[in-house]
Design a protein around this motif. Structure first.
Motif, short mmCIF file in Angstrom:
data_model
loop_
_atom_site.label_atom_id
_atom_site.label_comp_id
_atom_site.label_asym_id
_atom_site.label_seq_id
_atom_site.Cartn_x
_atom_site.Cartn_y
_atom_site.Cartn_z
N ALA A 1 43.25 23.68 78.98
CA ALA A 1 42.65 22.37 79.26
C ALA A 1 43.49 21.23 78.72
N ASN A 2 44.35 21.53 77.73
CA ASN A 2 45.23 20.52 77.15
C ASN A 2 46.65 20.64 77.67
N GLY A 3 46.82 21.35 78.76
CA GLY A 3 48.17 21.53 79.31
C GLY A 3 48.85 22.79 78.86
N GLY A 4 48.09 23.72 78.29
CA GLY A 4 48.66 24.95 77.76
C GLY A 4 48.90 26.01 78.82
N PRO A 5 49.34 27.19 78.40
CA PRO A 5 49.68 28.26 79.33
C PRO A 5 48.49 28.71 80.16
N SER A 6 48.78 29.21 81.34
CA SER A 6 47.77 29.82 82.20
C SER A 6 48.01 31.32 82.25
N LEU A 7 46.99 32.04 82.67
CA LEU A 7 47.15 33.48 82.83
C LEU A 7 48.22 33.80 83.88
N LYS A 8 48.29 32.99 84.91
CA LYS A 8 49.28 33.25 85.95
C LYS A 8 50.70 33.11 85.42
N GLN A 9 50.92 32.18 84.50
CA GLN A 9 52.26 32.04 83.91
C GLN A 9 52.62 33.26 83.08
N ILE A 10 51.66 33.78 82.32
CA ILE A 10 51.93 34.99 81.55
C ILE A 10 52.20 36.16 82.48
N ALA A 11 51.38 36.27 83.53
CA ALA A 11 51.56 37.35 84.50
C ALA A 11 52.92 37.28 85.18
N ARG A 12 53.38 36.06 85.45
CA ARG A 12 54.69 35.90 86.10
C ARG A 12 55.81 36.44 85.20
N ILE A 13 55.69 36.20 83.91
CA ILE A 13 56.69 36.73 82.97
C ILE A 13 56.65 38.25 82.95
N LEU A 14 55.45 38.82 82.90
CA LEU A 14 55.33 40.27 82.87
C LEU A 14 55.81 40.90 84.16
N SER A 15 55.62 40.21 85.29
CA SER A 15 56.09 40.71 86.57
C SER A 15 57.61 40.77 86.60
N GLU A 16 58.26 39.78 85.98
CA GLU A 16 59.72 39.72 86.02
C GLU A 16 60.37 40.61 84.97
N TYR A 17 59.79 40.67 83.78
CA TYR A 17 60.44 41.36 82.67
C TYR A 17 59.72 42.62 82.21
N HIS B 1 59.60 41.68 72.68
CA HIS B 1 60.93 41.90 73.26
C HIS B 1 61.43 43.27 72.81
N LEU B 2 61.57 44.18 73.75
CA LEU B 2 62.05 45.53 73.48
C LEU B 2 63.31 45.81 74.29
N PRO B 3 64.10 46.81 73.91
CA PRO B 3 65.33 47.10 74.67
C PRO B 3 65.07 47.34 76.15
N GLU B 4 63.91 47.93 76.48
CA GLU B 4 63.62 48.24 77.87
C GLU B 4 62.97 47.10 78.64
N GLY B 5 62.66 46.01 77.97
CA GLY B 5 62.06 44.87 78.65
C GLY B 5 61.08 44.14 77.76
N ILE B 6 60.34 43.23 78.35
CA ILE B 6 59.35 42.44 77.61
C ILE B 6 57.97 42.98 77.94
N ARG B 7 57.20 43.30 76.92
CA ARG B 7 55.91 43.94 77.08
C ARG B 7 54.80 43.06 76.51
N LEU B 8 53.61 43.22 77.05
CA LEU B 8 52.44 42.54 76.49
C LEU B 8 52.05 43.22 75.19
N ALA B 9 51.89 42.41 74.15
CA ALA B 9 51.50 42.95 72.85
C ALA B 9 50.04 43.40 72.88
N PRO B 10 49.66 44.28 71.97
CA PRO B 10 48.24 44.65 71.86
C PRO B 10 47.38 43.43 71.55
#
Length: 412
Positions: free
Chosen positions: A264-280, A313-322
Motif C-alpha cells: 500500500a506504500n509502494g512496496g513489493p507485490s507478490l507478482k514481483q517476487i514470483a517474477r524473480i523466482l520464475s527467472e532464478y 542465493h545458492l550456487p544452483e539459483g535463488i530460492r524462496l526462504a522458509p
C-alpha cells in the motif's frame, strides 16, 4: 592512508564491492575489478537490485539496500545514540554493526582483518539463562544485544536478541566474528498485541504441521520471560564451523526503501517476487510461495510485507526462504485488515477467497490445475493440522483459534 569513508563488502571470504561516502554524505556502491573474472555480467552477486556492472550505483539504490540491513525505529535511533551517530547515518551505523548482518555479507573498513568463511564457535562467549534474561530485559536500551563485544545488525521493528547456540546446547553471545544462529523474540511491548510469542509459536508450528517449509522454532522462557527462538536459515554448521548463507529480502531484491515495505506504500507485490523466482528459481519455489500466501490468509496474517519474504542465493539459483514470521494479526480487533501484499487486487484479508488466490497464482505463470490443487489441498489439510497443533501445544488463546477457524471457514 586508507580512507575512513570507504567500506568493503565481503562475501564468502572474498571482497566483492566497496561502499563510499563523499564529502556531502552521499553513498555509492561499486563492484571490485577482481570479481569480474568470477561472475557473468549482470549477475546478482550482492543483490538482484545491484547486478554486476562496471559502474557505481548512486546514493538512492545504495542506501535502499544498506538501510534494509539495519533495524527499524526505535532500535535504529537507540543504536545511533550509542555510537554518537545521527540515525540517518547509514554508513556510520554499518561501520559499527556491519560485520554481522543478515545473510553472508560482512561490511567493514578496508584495513580491518579479513573475515573467515567459517567461524569457530568456541570464540563466542557462553552465557547462562540468567544472563540471557538480563539481555532480554535490556533490549530497549541495547537492541539486538549490541554491547559487551557484540556488534550485530538485523532488520525489523520488533525487539529481538541474537545469540549463538553451541553444539552442547548452551547459549553464547556472537563475539569474535562468530555468527548468531538464533533470533530470540520476546513479547511485543505494545499492549494492544498480547500473547504474541504464543501466537507466533502456534502459527509457525501449524504451518509446519500443514507441510509448509518454515524455520525451526522453540518456545523458551528465561526468568519467566517467554521468547520465540527462531533458528536462522541463513546459517549452517560445517565441520565444526558456522557458515553464513547469502540472502536478501524482497525490498532489497527489488530496490525499495524499508519505509515502503507494505504494498500500500509502494512496496513489493507478490507478482514481483514470483517474477524473480520464475527467472532464478524453480517451479517448486512458486508453489512454495503460493502455499505461504494461502496459509497467511487462512491464519489472518495481514503483516506479510516485503521484508517477510526472503530470497536465498545458492550456487544452483535463488530460492524462496522458509517462512519465518507467521502470526495471526486478525485476531487482534484493532489491527488493520489490509494485507501487506495484495492478492489479485484484493487488499483486505476478509475478502479473499480461494478463486482469487488461484487467479493471483496463474498470473505468476502457474497452470490453473496446479494452482487449484495446491490451494485446495492445503485448505483441506488445515482443520486436521489445527487440531493436531492444539493437541501438541494446547490452546494458546481462544481468540486466535476462533480467528483461524473463521478464516478457514471462509476459504472452504
Amino acid at each position: 592512508m586508507v580512507s575512513t569513508d570507504s567500506l568493503a563488502i565481503w562475501l564468502e571470504g572474498e571482497p566483492v564491492a566497496r561502499v563510499e561516502r563523499n564529502s556531502q554524505g552521499r553513498l555509492s556502491f561499486t563492484y571490485l575489478d577482481s570479481i569480474f573474472d568470477r561472475f557473468n555480467p549482470g549477475a546478482p552477486v550482492v543483490s538482484l537490485s545491484l547486478p554486476l556492472v562496471r559502474k557505481s550505483y548512486p546514493n538512492a539504490l545504495t542506501k535502499y539496500f544498506l538501510d534494509n540491513l539495519l533495524p527499524e525505529e526505535p532500535a535504529r535511533s537507540t543504536l545511533a545514540a550509542r555510537f554518537r551517530l545521527d540515525p540517518s547515518d547509514t554508513f556510520g551505523l554499518l561501520s559499527e554493526l556491519g560485520k554481522e548482518c543478515a545473510g553472508a555479507l560482512v561490511i567493514q573498513h578496508l584495513d580491518d582483518q579479513s573475515p573467515l568463511v567459517g567461524a569457530d564457535p568456541s570464540l563466542a562467549t557462553p552465557v547462562d539463562d540468567k544472563t540471557v534474561a538480563s539481555h532480554l530485559q535490556a533490549l530497549p536500551q541495547s537492541p539486538l544485544g549490541v554491547g559487551n563485544g557484540v556488534r550485530i545488525s538485523l532488520a525489523g521493528a520488533q525487539n529481538k536478541l541474537l545469540l549463538t547456540r553451541l553444539e552442547d546446547g548452551r547459549w553464547a553471545l556472537p563475539t569474535g566474528g562468530v555468527p548468531s544462529t538464533h533470533i530470540l523474540k520476546p513479547p511485543i511491548t505494545d499492549q494492544r498485541f498480547p500473547f504474541s510469542v504464543d501466537n507466533k509459536y502456534f502459527c509457525m508450528r501449524l504451518a509446519s504441521n500443514t507441510g509448509l517449509a518454515v524455520a525451526e522454532v522453540e518456545r523458551l522462557e528465561f526468568d519467566d520471560i517467554p521468547v520465540l527462538a527462531i533458528k536462522r536459515f541463513d546459517r549452517r554448521g560445517e565441520d565444526g564451523r558456522l557458515i553464513r548463507i547469502h540472502q536478501e529480502d524482497a525490498c532489497q531484491a527489488i530496490g525499495i526503501p524499508v519505509t515502503h515495505k507494505y504494498q500500500a506504500n509502494g512496496g513489493p507485490s507478490l507478482k514481483q517476487i514470483a517474477r524473480i523466482l520464475s527467472e532464478y528459481g524453480t517451479h517448486d519455489d512458486l508453489i512454495s510461495l503460493l502455499e505461504l500466501v494461502t496459509f497467511n490468509v487462512a491464519i489472518g496474517n495481514c503483516d506479510a510485507h516485503g521484508k517477510n519474504f526472503t530470497l536465498v542465493h545458492l550456487p544452483e539459483g535463488i530460492r524462496l526462504a522458509p517462512g519465518y514470521d507467521l502470526m495471526s494479526t486478525l485476531c487482534y480487533a484493532q489491527h488493520d485488515k489490509q494485507m501487506g501484499m495484495f492478492i489479485d487486487g484484493i487488499q483486505t484479508v476478509d475478502r479473499v477467497r480461494p478463486e482469487r488466490i488461484i487467479k493471483e497464482a496463474t498470473g505468476w505463470g502457474i497452470r490453473q490445475h496446479n494452482a487449484e490443487e495446491t490451494v485446495y489441498t492445503l485448505l483441506e489439510r488445515l482443520p486436521e493440522s489445527v487440531a493436531a497443533t492444539i493437541n501438541d501445544l494446547g490452546t494458546p488463546n481462544e481468540a486466535l483459534i476462533r480467528t483461524i477457524d473463521s478464516q478457514i471457514g471462509l476459504l472452504t
